[in-house]
Design a protein around this motif. Structure first.
Motif, PDB file in Angstrom:
ATOM      1  N   MET A  13      29.853  22.226 -43.818  1.00  0.00           N
ATOM      2  CA  MET A  13      29.374  23.312 -44.680  1.00  0.00           C
ATOM      3  C   MET A  13      30.355  23.428 -45.842  1.00  0.00           C
ATOM      4  O   MET A  13      31.531  23.744 -45.658  1.00  0.00           O
ATOM      5  N   LEU A  58      30.897  25.325 -48.238  1.00  0.00           N
ATOM      6  CA  LEU A  58      31.507  26.600 -48.670  1.00  0.00           C
ATOM      7  C   LEU A  58      32.721  26.943 -47.809  1.00  0.00           C
ATOM      8  O   LEU A  58      33.409  27.917 -48.065  1.00  0.00           O
ATOM      9  N   ALA A  79      24.989  23.522 -48.131  1.00  0.00           N
ATOM     10  CA  ALA A  79      25.467  24.692 -48.863  1.00  0.00           C
ATOM     11  C   ALA A  79      26.357  24.328 -50.039  1.00  0.00           C
ATOM     12  O   ALA A  79      27.269  25.076 -50.378  1.00  0.00           O
ATOM     13  N   GLY A  80      26.101  23.196 -50.635  1.00  0.00           N
ATOM     14  CA  GLY A  80      26.875  22.876 -51.831  1.00  0.00           C
ATOM     15  C   GLY A  80      26.785  21.399 -52.152  1.00  0.00           C
ATOM     16  O   GLY A  80      26.060  20.642 -51.520  1.00  0.00           O
ATOM     17  N   ASN A  81      27.573  21.006 -53.147  1.00  0.00           N
ATOM     18  CA  ASN A  81      27.517  19.632 -53.632  1.00  0.00           C
ATOM     19  C   ASN A  81      28.694  18.835 -53.079  1.00  0.00           C
ATOM     20  O   ASN A  81      29.832  19.143 -53.371  1.00  0.00           O
ATOM     21  N   VAL A 101      22.084  17.773 -47.314  1.00  0.00           N
ATOM     22  CA  VAL A 101      20.912  18.650 -47.245  1.00  0.00           C
ATOM     23  C   VAL A 101      20.707  19.172 -48.661  1.00  0.00           C
ATOM     24  O   VAL A 101      21.663  19.627 -49.301  1.00  0.00           O
ATOM     25  N   GLN A 126      18.775  18.733 -57.029  1.00  0.00           N
ATOM     26  CA  GLN A 126      19.894  18.412 -56.133  1.00  0.00           C
ATOM     27  C   GLN A 126      19.702  17.022 -55.518  1.00  0.00           C
ATOM     28  O   GLN A 126      20.648  16.251 -55.392  1.00  0.00           O
ATOM     29  N   ARG A 168      20.651  14.367 -57.978  1.00  0.00           N
ATOM     30  CA  ARG A 168      22.115  14.316 -58.148  1.00  0.00           C
ATOM     31  C   ARG A 168      22.770  13.580 -56.974  1.00  0.00           C
ATOM     32  O   ARG A 168      23.718  12.833 -57.138  1.00  0.00           O
ATOM     33  N   GLU A 219      15.344  20.615 -47.256  1.00  0.00           N
ATOM     34  CA  GLU A 219      15.190  21.826 -46.450  1.00  0.00           C
ATOM     35  C   GLU A 219      14.389  22.888 -47.191  1.00  0.00           C
ATOM     36  O   GLU A 219      14.825  23.383 -48.247  1.00  0.00           O
ATOM     37  N   GLY A 227      19.115  30.576 -42.083  1.00  0.00           N
ATOM     38  CA  GLY A 227      20.407  30.400 -42.745  1.00  0.00           C
ATOM     39  C   GLY A 227      20.247  30.281 -44.254  1.00  0.00           C
ATOM     40  O   GLY A 227      19.266  30.706 -44.852  1.00  0.00           O
ATOM     41  N   HIS A 228      21.215  29.609 -44.845  1.00  0.00           N
ATOM     42  CA  HIS A 228      21.328  29.486 -46.306  1.00  0.00           C
ATOM     43  C   HIS A 228      20.206  28.587 -46.836  1.00  0.00           C
ATOM     44  O   HIS A 228      20.064  27.458 -46.386  1.00  0.00           O
ATOM     45  N   MET A 276      20.711  34.508 -37.818  1.00  0.00           N
ATOM     46  CA  MET A 276      20.057  33.510 -38.675  1.00  0.00           C
ATOM     47  C   MET A 276      19.018  32.737 -37.862  1.00  0.00           C
ATOM     48  O   MET A 276      19.330  32.245 -36.773  1.00  0.00           O
TER      49      MET A 276
HETATM   50  O1  TUI Z   1      25.380  22.186 -56.551  1.00  0.00           O
HETATM   51  C1  TUI Z   1      25.664  23.239 -55.947  1.00  0.00           C
HETATM   52  O2  TUI Z   1      26.791  23.724 -55.819  1.00  0.00           O
HETATM   53  C2  TUI Z   1      24.543  23.943 -55.201  1.00  0.00           C
HETATM   54  O3  TUI Z   1      23.885  22.953 -54.427  1.00  0.00           O
HETATM   55  C3  TUI Z   1      23.329  23.316 -53.262  1.00  0.00           C
HETATM   56  C4  TUI Z   1      22.896  24.624 -53.024  1.00  0.00           C
HETATM   57  C5  TUI Z   1      22.337  24.935 -51.771  1.00  0.00           C
HETATM   58  C6  TUI Z   1      22.243  23.934 -50.802  1.00  0.00           C
HETATM   59  C7  TUI Z   1      21.717  24.216 -49.512  1.00  0.00           C
HETATM   60  C8  TUI Z   1      20.732  25.101 -49.170  1.00  0.00           C
HETATM   61  N1  TUI Z   1      20.577  24.980 -47.815  1.00  0.00           N
HETATM   62  C9  TUI Z   1      21.427  24.041 -47.388  1.00  0.00           C
HETATM   63  C10 TUI Z   1      21.592  23.568 -45.994  1.00  0.00           C
HETATM   64  N2  TUI Z   1      21.536  24.701 -45.127  1.00  0.00           N
HETATM   65  C11 TUI Z   1      22.684  25.458 -44.916  1.00  0.00           C
HETATM   66  O4  TUI Z   1      23.743  25.191 -45.446  1.00  0.00           O
HETATM   67  N3  TUI Z   1      22.506  26.526 -44.092  1.00  0.00           N
HETATM   68  C12 TUI Z   1      23.510  27.413 -43.788  1.00  0.00           C
HETATM   69  N4  TUI Z   1      23.266  28.454 -43.020  1.00  0.00           N
HETATM   70  C13 TUI Z   1      24.341  29.263 -42.841  1.00  0.00           C
HETATM   71  C14 TUI Z   1      25.474  28.833 -43.450  1.00  0.00           C
HETATM   72  S1  TUI Z   1      26.981  29.652 -43.408  1.00  0.00           S
HETATM   73  C15 TUI Z   1      27.016  30.429 -44.967  1.00  0.00           C
HETATM   74  C16 TUI Z   1      25.898  30.562 -45.745  1.00  0.00           C
HETATM   75  C17 TUI Z   1      26.023  31.183 -46.994  1.00  0.00           C
HETATM   76  C18 TUI Z   1      27.229  31.643 -47.390  1.00  0.00           C
HETATM   77  C19 TUI Z   1      28.300  31.453 -46.553  1.00  0.00           C
HETATM   78  N5  TUI Z   1      28.193  30.873 -45.376  1.00  0.00           N
HETATM   79  S2  TUI Z   1      25.157  27.379 -44.301  1.00  0.00           S
HETATM   80  N6  TUI Z   1      22.133  23.574 -48.393  1.00  0.00           N
HETATM   81  C20 TUI Z   1      22.684  22.637 -51.068  1.00  0.00           C
HETATM   82  C21 TUI Z   1      23.223  22.327 -52.299  1.00  0.00           C
END
Ligand code: TUI
Length: 309
Positions: free
Chosen positions: A71, A73, A96-98, A116, A122, A125, A138, A144-145, A277
């Motif tokens: 994850m 973040l 949850a990020g790149n 993911v 995304q 990229r 997803e 979740g996120h 979640m």
């Molecule tokens: O480029 C960037 O920085 C942004 O790119 C992205 C933005 C979002 C995503 C994304 C969305 N969903 C996912 C995969 N699923 C998840 O990551 N699901 C999650 N569930 C609980 C989590 S714990 C959490 C959650 C939010 C804040 C803090 N902690 S992570 N990845 C992937 C890439």
């Protein structure tokens, strides 16, 4: 079915277990891998020591392939990347990020990367980077996120945008969802919510009950105003969080209120004040069963559905 993903990951069924933070540990991951799917340890926000310990325990519980979900973040993401490399884990799923910063190091060490992604932009990229062998697309039905696009719309658009296999996630819990995902062009599926109620899942009893009692309209999205939308089962916590958002609480205030809320529900079993979640498909999940039964049921149901088309 899902030959491409099965050959790529050396697994029997193209079924990936969701990397649910604080929940997906060595017991769940090894059980899914032993049942022929891809078990996944969720690093979540855990420190390096915890991840190393879970990897070693998983190796003692299964000889089959398994992955670590990183994850992005997490404050420990650098350490977790090192742990994955030092422990010789071959497959990493990122969320949850790149993961751009870590591609080189992971790729140099022969680690297969499956980001993911919640959107076409995304996805595009990600595929530019060496080492990315597939994507998990997803949809916003997921727990979740999440992003903002639903699975039915997201999958065909990502499949058309990239030339590597796409694994569908979000709103899938049985053979019908699996067949639908493959019709949309997916080469595999990822399940989170249904594995929450698996016998080998160590989430609190209260959490499992929330999922088993859920209906189609039991979830809501908190944190859209903080830029981190998270799908949860409606409870006191979600109500309070959303009322804070409606009263224009600051991102800091919301993040302070949200911090530790997932652990409160998962570990302490406080499913009223914690963040439970789960995906919208929770309303379909009615039965506690082993990972093996979940996978067998899904595969048989998939075959029956495809034959009936
Ligand atoms: O480029 C960037 O920085 C942004 O790119 C992205 C933005 C979002 C995503 C994304 C969305 N969903 C996912 C995969 N699923 C998840 O990551 N699901 C999650 N569930 C609980 C989590 S714990 C959490 C959650 C939010 C804040 C803090 N902690 S992570 N990845 C992937 C890439």
């Amino acid at each position: 079915f899902g030959r491409v993903i099965c050959d790529l990951l050396e697994i029997e069924y193209p079924i990936i277990q969701g990397g649910m933070a604080w929940i997906a540990d060595c017991d769940l991951a090894s059980s899914v891998s032993n049942a022929g799917g891809l078990g996944v340890i969720a690093a979540g926000n855990a420190p390096k020591e915890w991840v190393v310990d879970q990897i070693r325990k998983t190796k003692s519980l299964t000889d089959k392939p398994f992955a670590v979900n990183i994850m992005l973040l997490s404050p420990f993401v650098e350490d977790v990347v090192d742990a994955v490399i030092e422990e010789g884990v071959k497959i990493v799923i990122t969320g949850a990020g790149n993961p751009g910063k870590y591609f080189k190091k992971l790729n140099e060490n022969g680690v297969k990367i499956i980001p993911v992604v919640p959107s076409v932009s995304q996805a595009i990229r990600m595929v530019r980077n060496d080492g990315v062998i597939a994507l998990v697309a997803e949809g916003a039905e997921a727990g979740g996120h999440i992003g903002v696009t639903n699975t039915m719309s997201l999958i065909p658009q990502i499949v058309d945008a990239v030339d590597i296999p796409v694994i569908a996630a979000g709103g899938i819990a049985d053979g019908r969802g699996a067949a639908a995902a493959f019709c949309l062009g997916a080469s595999g599926i990822q399940l989170g919510t249904r594995f929450l109620v698996a016998d080998e899942c160590n989430v609190s009893e209260g959490y499992k009950k929330k999922v088993l009692d859920a209906k189609d309209t039991s979830t809501t999205v908190t944190g859209a105003t903080t830029g981190h939308p998270v799908r949860v089962i409606k409870n006191k916590f979600a109500k309070k969080f959303k009322s804070l958002e409606d009263n224009n609480a600051s991102v800091e205030e919301l993040e302070k209120f949200g911090a530790g809320s997932l652990r409160l529900a998962v570990v302490d079993g406080d499913v009223d004040n914690g963040s439970v979640m789960a995906g919208q498909i929770a309303g379909l999940v009615k039965k506690r069963e082993t990972c093996k039964d979940i996978i067998q049921d899904l595969v048989e149901h998939y075959r029956a559905v495809v034959e009936s088309l």
